[in-house]
Design a protein around this motif. Structure first.
Motif, PDB file in Angstrom:
ATOM      1  N   ASN A 181       9.521   6.865  -8.266  1.00  0.00           N
ATOM      2  CA  ASN A 181       8.403   5.940  -8.443  1.00  0.00           C
ATOM      3  C   ASN A 181       7.953   5.368  -7.107  1.00  0.00           C
ATOM      4  N   ALA A 182       6.669   5.126  -7.001  1.00  0.00           N
ATOM      5  CA  ALA A 182       6.095   4.598  -5.762  1.00  0.00           C
ATOM      6  C   ALA A 182       6.751   3.282  -5.347  1.00  0.00           C
ATOM      7  N   SER A 183       6.971   2.377  -6.305  1.00  0.00           N
ATOM      8  CA  SER A 183       7.516   1.059  -5.956  1.00  0.00           C
ATOM      9  C   SER A 183       8.937   1.146  -5.429  1.00  0.00           C
ATOM     10  N   PHE A 184       9.747   2.072  -5.966  1.00  0.00           N
ATOM     11  CA  PHE A 184      11.104   2.232  -5.456  1.00  0.00           C
ATOM     12  C   PHE A 184      11.074   2.712  -4.007  1.00  0.00           C
ATOM     13  N   ASN A 185      10.225   3.696  -3.727  1.00  0.00           N
ATOM     14  CA  ASN A 185      10.103   4.201  -2.351  1.00  0.00           C
ATOM     15  C   ASN A 185       9.635   3.107  -1.404  1.00  0.00           C
ATOM     16  N   LEU A 186       8.644   2.331  -1.828  1.00  0.00           N
ATOM     17  CA  LEU A 186       8.091   1.285  -0.964  1.00  0.00           C
ATOM     18  C   LEU A 186       9.126   0.189  -0.706  1.00  0.00           C
ATOM     19  N   TYR A 187       9.860  -0.195  -1.751  1.00  0.00           N
ATOM     20  CA  TYR A 187      10.890  -1.206  -1.545  1.00  0.00           C
ATOM     21  C   TYR A 187      11.946  -0.708  -0.556  1.00  0.00           C
ATOM     22  N   ASN A 188      12.372   0.547  -0.718  1.00  0.00           N
ATOM     23  CA  ASN A 188      13.363   1.111   0.201  1.00  0.00           C
ATOM     24  C   ASN A 188      12.830   1.193   1.621  1.00  0.00           C
ATOM     25  N   LEU A 189      11.542   1.494   1.766  1.00  0.00           N
ATOM     26  CA  LEU A 189      10.929   1.569   3.096  1.00  0.00           C
ATOM     27  C   LEU A 189      11.047   0.228   3.824  1.00  0.00           C
ATOM     28  N   ILE A 324      -4.715   2.383   4.981  1.00  0.00           N
ATOM     29  CA  ILE A 324      -3.291   2.068   5.163  1.00  0.00           C
ATOM     30  C   ILE A 324      -2.585   1.925   3.821  1.00  0.00           C
ATOM     31  N   SER A 325      -3.185   1.155   2.885  1.00  0.00           N
ATOM     32  CA  SER A 325      -2.521   0.893   1.613  1.00  0.00           C
ATOM     33  C   SER A 325      -2.390   2.153   0.772  1.00  0.00           C
ATOM     34  N   LEU A 326      -3.290   3.137   0.978  1.00  0.00           N
ATOM     35  CA  LEU A 326      -3.205   4.395   0.237  1.00  0.00           C
ATOM     36  C   LEU A 326      -2.181   5.340   0.864  1.00  0.00           C
ATOM     37  N   LEU A 327      -2.027   5.255   2.186  1.00  0.00           N
ATOM     38  CA  LEU A 327      -1.115   6.147   2.900  1.00  0.00           C
ATOM     39  C   LEU A 327       0.344   5.683   2.852  1.00  0.00           C
ATOM     40  N   THR A 328       0.549   4.372   2.762  1.00  0.00           N
ATOM     41  CA  THR A 328       1.906   3.846   2.828  1.00  0.00           C
ATOM     42  C   THR A 328       2.837   4.436   1.763  1.00  0.00           C
ATOM     43  N   PRO A 329       2.395   4.627   0.498  1.00  0.00           N
ATOM     44  CA  PRO A 329       3.305   5.258  -0.468  1.00  0.00           C
ATOM     45  C   PRO A 329       3.727   6.667  -0.072  1.00  0.00           C
ATOM     46  N   ALA A 330       2.836   7.422   0.581  1.00  0.00           N
ATOM     47  CA  ALA A 330       3.192   8.768   1.036  1.00  0.00           C
ATOM     48  C   ALA A 330       4.190   8.696   2.187  1.00  0.00           C
ATOM     49  N   ILE A 331       4.004   7.734   3.091  1.00  0.00           N
ATOM     50  CA  ILE A 331       4.953   7.507   4.178  1.00  0.00           C
ATOM     51  C   ILE A 331       6.322   7.129   3.614  1.00  0.00           C
ATOM     52  N   ALA A 332       6.311   6.235   2.627  1.00  0.00           N
ATOM     53  CA  ALA A 332       7.563   5.802   2.011  1.00  0.00           C
ATOM     54  C   ALA A 332       8.256   6.962   1.307  1.00  0.00           C
ATOM     55  N   ALA A 333       7.463   7.836   0.657  1.00  0.00           N
ATOM     56  CA  ALA A 333       8.043   8.986  -0.028  1.00  0.00           C
ATOM     57  C   ALA A 333       8.682   9.932   0.981  1.00  0.00           C
ATOM     58  N   ALA A 334       7.988  10.190   2.099  1.00  0.00           N
ATOM     59  CA  ALA A 334       8.554  11.058   3.123  1.00  0.00           C
ATOM     60  C   ALA A 334       9.866  10.493   3.650  1.00  0.00           C
ATOM     61  N   GLY A 335       9.915   9.183   3.797  1.00  0.00           N
ATOM     62  CA  GLY A 335      11.124   8.535   4.290  1.00  0.00           C
ATOM     63  C   GLY A 335      12.304   8.688   3.348  1.00  0.00           C
TER      64      GLY A 335
END
Length: 338
Positions: A181-189, A324-335
Motif C-alpha cells: 500500500n502507498a501509505s505503508f511505503n510512505l510511512y517507511n520512507l 512532487i506529491s504524485l512522484l513521492t509514492p513511486a520514490i517510496a515504493a522504489a525505496g
C-alpha cells in the motif's frame, strides 16, 4: 545501469496517472536518477476494495510500453497500490500467535464484522505490531497472569484485484517483487525523520493522496489506529464548486484527526505534557488546517522528499514542484526494494 551500482524502480498506480521513479545507490543513500508522471484518461482506474480497479488495461499498458522502452533493463519493480484497493484492520490475539492459516481466518472474520461485507477470495498479510502482558484494547494493569497479548495489523486484497495490478509490469517481463500500500511505503520512507522529530512516539501520520486519505495514530511508537476514507473528486464543475468540494474534504479530514486526538490522547489533553505531532504526506499546496486539536499541543509537519538525508535530490529538475506529491509514492515504493 552500471555493473557495481544498485538501481531500484518504483511504480505508483494513481487514480488518473502513473508515477515512476528510478533510484541509484550512492554514498550514504540513493539518488533519484529518473522520475515521470504519466497522465491517464478519466475512467481508466477505479480505486475500490470490492470492484475491478483496472477499467482500461490497454491504455495503461501503452503508457508503460513507452516508459519501459525509455528505461530498458529493469528486471523487477516495486508496486505502490492505492490504500482503497485493500482493507486493513488491527486485531488483538491472546495467549499465543495462531498458525498462519488460523491467523488469516481470524483477520478475515474480524474484517467481515467491521466492514459488514464478505471479504471473499483474498490475499492476506499481517504484521506483528507489539506484544505485552496486558491487553492493548484496555491499557493498564489488566489481563490474565501468564497470558500474552499480541497486537496485529492485518491487510486483505481480493486476488482478482491484485492480479489486475500484477499483470501490468508482468506484460513487459518485469517482476513486481514488492507490492504494498502507498501509505505503508510512505510511512517507511519518512520513518527515521518522524522518529527524530517525535521522540516520545505520540503522533499521527496522514497520507492524503488521489481521492482518499489514510490516517495512522501512534501512541508511544505503537500503531493503535488506522483508517482509509474516500474523498470527493474536485476536478469537475466551476472553480467555485471545486472550492466547496475541497473545503468539505478538508473538513472530513479535520474531523477524523480531531476525534482521533480526543480518543487516543486524553491524558495529554488533561496534562498538556508535550507536543503531539501530525505528519502530512500529500499535496504541498494543501491549506493549513484551522485551530483543530485544541486544547492539544499539535505540531504540524509537511513531509517532502528533500527532508531526507539518505535521498539525494541534486537532480532537482527531475522533480517538478507541482508533481512532487504524485512522484513521492513511486520514490517510496522504489525505496522498499531490497
Amino acid at each position: 545501469m552500471g555493473l557495481f551500482t544498485k538501481t531500484k524502480a518504483g511504480l505508483h498506480i494513481g487514480n488518473d496517472y502513473l508515477s515512476f521513479a528510478l533510484l541509484e545507490s550512492g554514498r550514504g543513500g540513493y539518488q533519484v536518477k529518473a522520475s515521470e508522471v504519466i497522465r491517464l484518461p478519466k475512467q481508466t482506474i477505479r480505486h475500490s476494495p470490492g470492484e475491478s480497479n483496472i477499467l482500461n488495461s490497454e491504455e495503461i499498458k501503452n503508457s508503460l510500453k513507452t516508459l519501459f522502452e525509455k528505461y530498458p533493463g529493469i528486471p523487477s519493480i516495486s508496486l505502490s497500490l492505492p490504500d482503497l484497493s485493500s482493507r486493513m484492520i488491527l486485531i488483538e490475539v491472546q495467549k499465543a500467535l495462531p498458525k498462519e492459516n488460523e491467523l488469516c481466518q481470524m483477520i478475515k472474520w474480524n474484517m467481515e464484522q467491521k466492514f459488514l461485507t464478505q471479504v471473499g477470495d483474498s490475499r492476506f498479510s499481517h504484521q506483528l505490531i507489539s506484544q505485552s502482558d496486558h491487553s492493548f484494547k484496555s491499557p493498564g494493569p489488566n489481563g490474565v497472569p501468564g497470558n500474552k497479548y499480541y497486537f496485529i495489523l492485518g491487510t486483505a486484497i481480493l486476488k482478482n484485484i491484485l492480479s489486475e495490478y500484477q499483470t501490468l509490469p508482468e506484460s513487459f517481463h518485469i517482476t513486481p517483487k514488492v507490492i504494498s500500500n502507498a501509505s505503508f511505503n510512505l510511512y517507511n520512507l519518512y520513518h527515521d525523520y518522524i522518529s527524530e522529530i517525535s521522540e516520545e512516539g505520540n503522533f499521527l501520520f496522514l497520507n492524503r493522496i488521489d481521492h482518499y486519505f489514510t490516517l495512522m495514530v501512534f501512541e508511544k511508537k505503537i500503531l493503535r489506529y488506522i483508517r482509509t476514507i474516500g474523498l470527493r473528486a474536485p476536478e469537475n464543475g466551476s472553480e467555485e464548486e471545486r472550492a466547496v468540494i475541497e473545503e468539505k474534504n478538508n473538513l472530513k479530514i479535520e474531523g477524523e484527526i480531531e476525534s482521533s486526538l480526543h480518543y487516543h490522547f486524553k491524558e495529554q489533553e488533561a496534562q498538556s505534557k508535550s507536543d503531539i505531532h501530525l505528519f502530512i504526506s500529500g499535496p504541498q499546496a494543501m491549506p493549513a488546517f484551522g485551530p483543530m486539536g485544541e486544547p492539544f499541543k499539535l505540531a504540524i509537519h509537511l513531509l517532502k522528499p528533500d527532508l531526507l538525508d539518505n535521498l539525494n535530490l541534486t537532480g532537482a529538475d527531475l522533480l517538478k514542484n507541482e508533481e512532487i506529491s504524485l512522484l513521492t509514492p513511486a520514490i517510496a515504493a522504489a525505496g522498499a526494494l531490497n
